[in-house]
Design a protein around this motif. Structure first.
Motif, PDB file in Angstrom:
ATOM      1  N   ALA A  97     -94.472 -17.919  11.035  1.00 33.67           N
ATOM      2  CA  ALA A  97     -93.780 -18.593  12.140  1.00 33.67           C
ATOM      3  C   ALA A  97     -93.007 -19.816  11.643  1.00 33.67           C
ATOM      4  O   ALA A  97     -91.871 -20.074  12.072  1.00 33.67           O
ATOM      5  N   PHE A  98     -93.606 -20.548  10.720  1.00 31.76           N
ATOM      6  CA  PHE A  98     -92.960 -21.728  10.153  1.00 31.76           C
ATOM      7  C   PHE A  98     -91.698 -21.337   9.376  1.00 31.76           C
ATOM      8  O   PHE A  98     -90.659 -22.004   9.448  1.00 31.76           O
ATOM      9  N   SER A  99     -91.775 -20.256   8.621  1.00 37.57           N
ATOM     10  CA  SER A  99     -90.624 -19.789   7.847  1.00 37.57           C
ATOM     11  C   SER A  99     -89.469 -19.397   8.755  1.00 37.57           C
ATOM     12  O   SER A  99     -88.297 -19.671   8.443  1.00 37.57           O
ATOM     13  N   ASN A 100     -89.784 -18.766   9.874  1.00 32.53           N
ATOM     14  CA  ASN A 100     -88.718 -18.402  10.829  1.00 32.53           C
ATOM     15  C   ASN A 100     -88.051 -19.643  11.415  1.00 32.53           C
ATOM     16  O   ASN A 100     -86.825 -19.682  11.570  1.00 32.53           O
ATOM     17  N   GLU A 101     -88.854 -20.654  11.737  1.00 30.07           N
ATOM     18  CA  GLU A 101     -88.280 -21.894  12.253  1.00 30.07           C
ATOM     19  C   GLU A 101     -87.436 -22.594  11.192  1.00 30.07           C
ATOM     20  O   GLU A 101     -86.384 -23.178  11.501  1.00 30.07           O
ATOM     21  N   LEU A 102     -87.879 -22.543   9.949  1.00 25.68           N
ATOM     22  CA  LEU A 102     -87.108 -23.143   8.863  1.00 25.68           C
ATOM     23  C   LEU A 102     -85.755 -22.457   8.700  1.00 25.68           C
ATOM     24  O   LEU A 102     -84.726 -23.118   8.489  1.00 25.68           O
ATOM     25  N   SER A 103     -85.749 -21.135   8.818  1.00 23.27           N
ATOM     26  CA  SER A 103     -84.486 -20.398   8.729  1.00 23.27           C
ATOM     27  C   SER A 103     -83.541 -20.781   9.854  1.00 23.27           C
ATOM     28  O   SER A 103     -82.328 -20.925   9.644  1.00 23.27           O
ATOM     29  N   ASN A 104     -84.085 -20.973  11.049  1.00 27.59           N
ATOM     30  CA  ASN A 104     -83.241 -21.368  12.182  1.00 27.59           C
ATOM     31  C   ASN A 104     -82.650 -22.760  11.990  1.00 27.59           C
ATOM     32  O   ASN A 104     -81.491 -23.010  12.335  1.00 27.59           O
ATOM     33  N   ILE A 105     -83.447 -23.674  11.438  1.00 27.93           N
ATOM     34  CA  ILE A 105     -82.950 -25.031  11.210  1.00 27.93           C
ATOM     35  C   ILE A 105     -81.877 -25.045  10.127  1.00 27.93           C
ATOM     36  O   ILE A 105     -80.864 -25.745  10.237  1.00 27.93           O
ATOM     37  N   LEU A 106     -82.073 -24.284   9.073  1.00 22.44           N
ATOM     38  CA  LEU A 106     -81.091 -24.258   7.997  1.00 22.44           C
ATOM     39  C   LEU A 106     -79.764 -23.664   8.456  1.00 22.44           C
ATOM     40  O   LEU A 106     -78.727 -23.909   7.828  1.00 22.44           O
ATOM     41  N   ALA A 107     -79.786 -22.883   9.517  1.00 24.46           N
ATOM     42  CA  ALA A 107     -78.552 -22.285  10.027  1.00 24.46           C
ATOM     43  C   ALA A 107     -77.739 -23.252  10.883  1.00 24.46           C
ATOM     44  O   ALA A 107     -76.597 -22.959  11.231  1.00 24.46           O
ATOM     45  N   THR A 108     -78.306 -24.422  11.211  1.00 23.44           N
ATOM     46  CA  THR A 108     -77.596 -25.401  12.033  1.00 23.44           C
ATOM     47  C   THR A 108     -76.776 -26.346  11.154  1.00 23.44           C
ATOM     48  O   THR A 108     -76.907 -26.347   9.924  1.00 23.44           O
ATOM     49  N   ASP A 109     -75.965 -27.176  11.777  1.00 20.87           N
ATOM     50  CA  ASP A 109     -75.164 -28.162  11.055  1.00 20.87           C
ATOM     51  C   ASP A 109     -75.976 -29.437  10.836  1.00 20.87           C
ATOM     52  O   ASP A 109     -76.655 -29.921  11.748  1.00 20.87           O
ATOM     53  N   HIS A 110     -75.893 -29.969   9.618  1.00 24.37           N
ATOM     54  CA  HIS A 110     -76.551 -31.229   9.244  1.00 24.37           C
ATOM     55  C   HIS A 110     -78.060 -31.208   9.584  1.00 24.37           C
ATOM     56  O   HIS A 110     -78.545 -31.980  10.414  1.00 24.37           O
TER      57      HIS A 110
END
Length: 460
Positions: free
Chosen positions: A263-276
């Motif tokens: 679950a943490f890895s999925n959230e990390l992927s979502n954050i990395l896809a955002t700007d800044h």
């Protein structure tokens, strides 16, 4: 507005003149300046830039509501309380105490004293009968000595329980509280709770399987071993169930770590896809370090118990394997050897489950996050994000998510291979000793036969 544009143009001109190291230093100074300006707006001390928020003030109701790990694994905790194996308890809300506590004078500990005393009486009586039978038996062959040692060694974990399990109760309570706090931090930072959808039925099933498997294994020894009395089985049920319970506990914890890391890895992927995403990555890095520390705390909390656990498995497997092979070489295969092979298969299965689950948990928490961060295209993100990704990788390298028994051994697949190599070495030595005994007995029998034949010839 015009002033800001002039500052930006001057910054870009200076950046073109400086070398890469100077540009990096200029970028760091600019980022710190922006943070200081933001902190001035928020009326916060500038020293907070370098501080990590150690504890988040949590609401007791929210803390209990989102403590999914406790609610899904409660059945195993209750089973351990009933068996007197790990007498920790859940404290009520609003008492100013940690949610999970350990006290030598608590009600659950008084029950643990009582049930342990009752079990000790039964174990001592059975052990006394086995020792008396062994001493009074006229057959003092090495194989018979080895055979009796097997079932005596299985009784050892009961006497080591207070030192191995109870003494580390405070560390176990700390581990449980770390899970409680971590889930609340995860909710605050990500906005989503950690859910363990499959863990509740798995935990209940393992509680039932632990005792069912114990009864099956001990009754199989009663039917397969000719000298195993039915009254002796009552001394072994709770010991085998305890070993099964600790194996189940390890499986549940490793599965929980795998679910949380996914679950943490999925959230990390979502954050990395955002700007800044630099600021958010800082919080995620701290959250990951907490997860890694929990894995390290798991090994520390149960270090003595699982250390003795592995030693008993190692010793019992060698002795049972030697006993079975020795009997097959000398007398052929019988039901007795089948019973010994059941013990060998059972012990090796426990060792494999513990080491394999620890390997998978460490891989999910460590290697998977490294792979995800290494896949980030650093040329496509700003420099602040680049630095946070680098610091995240450094944090993973400096805090490896390994399960270590308080410095004695790492629990991973390497432990299986090392145990197998040691077992093979000792078995070769024991089998050489066995073959030497067979040669000596054969020579003695031949010498006796020749002497009797010569005596008979002289008389005739």
């Amino acid at each position: 507005m015009i002033h800001n544009q002039m500052d930006d143009s001057q910054y870009r001109m200076r950046e073109q003149i400086f070398n890469p190291n100077q540009r990096q230093q200029l970028e760091d100074k600019r980022r710190i300046k922006e943070q200081l300006l933001q902190l001035q707006k928020d009326n916060v001390s500038p020293s907070q830039i370098y501080r990590r928020q150690v504890k988040i003030n949590a609401d007791d109701d929210l803390l209990d509501l989102h403590d999914s790990f406790y609610h899904t694994t409660k059945s195993l905790l209750v089973l351990f309380q009933i068996m007197g194996v790990m007498p920790i308890m859940r404290s009520p809300k609003g008492v100013g105490m940690p949610r999970t506590t350990f006290n030598w004078c608590s009600k659950v500990f008084m029950w643990a004293y009582f049930i342990y005393a009752c079990e000790t009486v039964v174990v001592v009586l059975v052990a006394k009968e086995r020792i008396h039978k062994f001493i009074s038996n006229s057959d003092k062959r090495f194989d018979e000595i080895i055979y009796n040692i097997i079932f005596m060694s299985i009784l050892v974990p009961h006497f080591l329980l207070p030192m191995a399990s109870w003494r580390h109760g405070s560390e176990v309570a700390k581990f449980k509280n770390m899970w409680t706090d971590y889930q609340y931090k995860y909710l605050v930072i990500t906005g989503k709770p950690i859910v363990f959808p499959k863990l509740y039925p798995i935990t209940w099933a393992l509680c039932i399987v632990s005792w069912s498997l114990s009864i099956v294994i001990i009754l199989s020894q009663y039917y397969l071993q000719s000298d195993f009395q039915f009254s002796h089985t009552f001394a072994y049920y709770h010991i085998i169930a305890m070993l099964n319970g600790f194996c189940s506990l390890w499986f549940v914890n490793c599965t929980a770590f795998g679910t949380a890391s996914k679950a943490f890895s999925n959230e990390l992927s979502n954050i990395l896809a955002t700007d800044h995403p630099a600021d958010k990555l800082t919080e995620y890095r701290h959250l990951w370090v907490d997860l890694s520390h929990m894995m390290q705390q798991l090994g520390k909390a149960y270090s003595n118990m699982y250390g003795i656990y592995c030693l008993v498995i190692f010793f019992t497997t060698i002795i049972a394997t030697y006993g079975a092979l020795s009997e097959i070489i000398e007398h052929g295969a019988t039901y007795k050897e089948v019973g010994l092979f059941v013990i060998v298969f059972y012990c090796m299965s426990l060792l494999f489950i513990i080491c394999n689950e620890a390997h998978h948990a460490s891989k999910r928490v460590g290697l998977k996050f490294q792979e995800r961060l290494l896949d980030v295209n650093l040329t496509a993100v700003d420099k602040a994000t680049q630095k946070e990704v680098e610091m995240f990788l450094v944090a993973i390298n400096k805090n490896p998510p390994t399960m270590n028994l308080d410095g004695y051994a790492n629990i991973n697949r390497g432990l299986i291979t090392s145990n197998l190599s040691f077992m093979a070495t000792y078995l070769v030595v024991l089998m050489q000793f066995k073959l030497t005994l067979l040669r000596q007995s054969a020579k003695k029998a031949l010498f006796t036969a020749l002497t009797a034949n010569m005596t008979q010839n002289r008389t005739t």
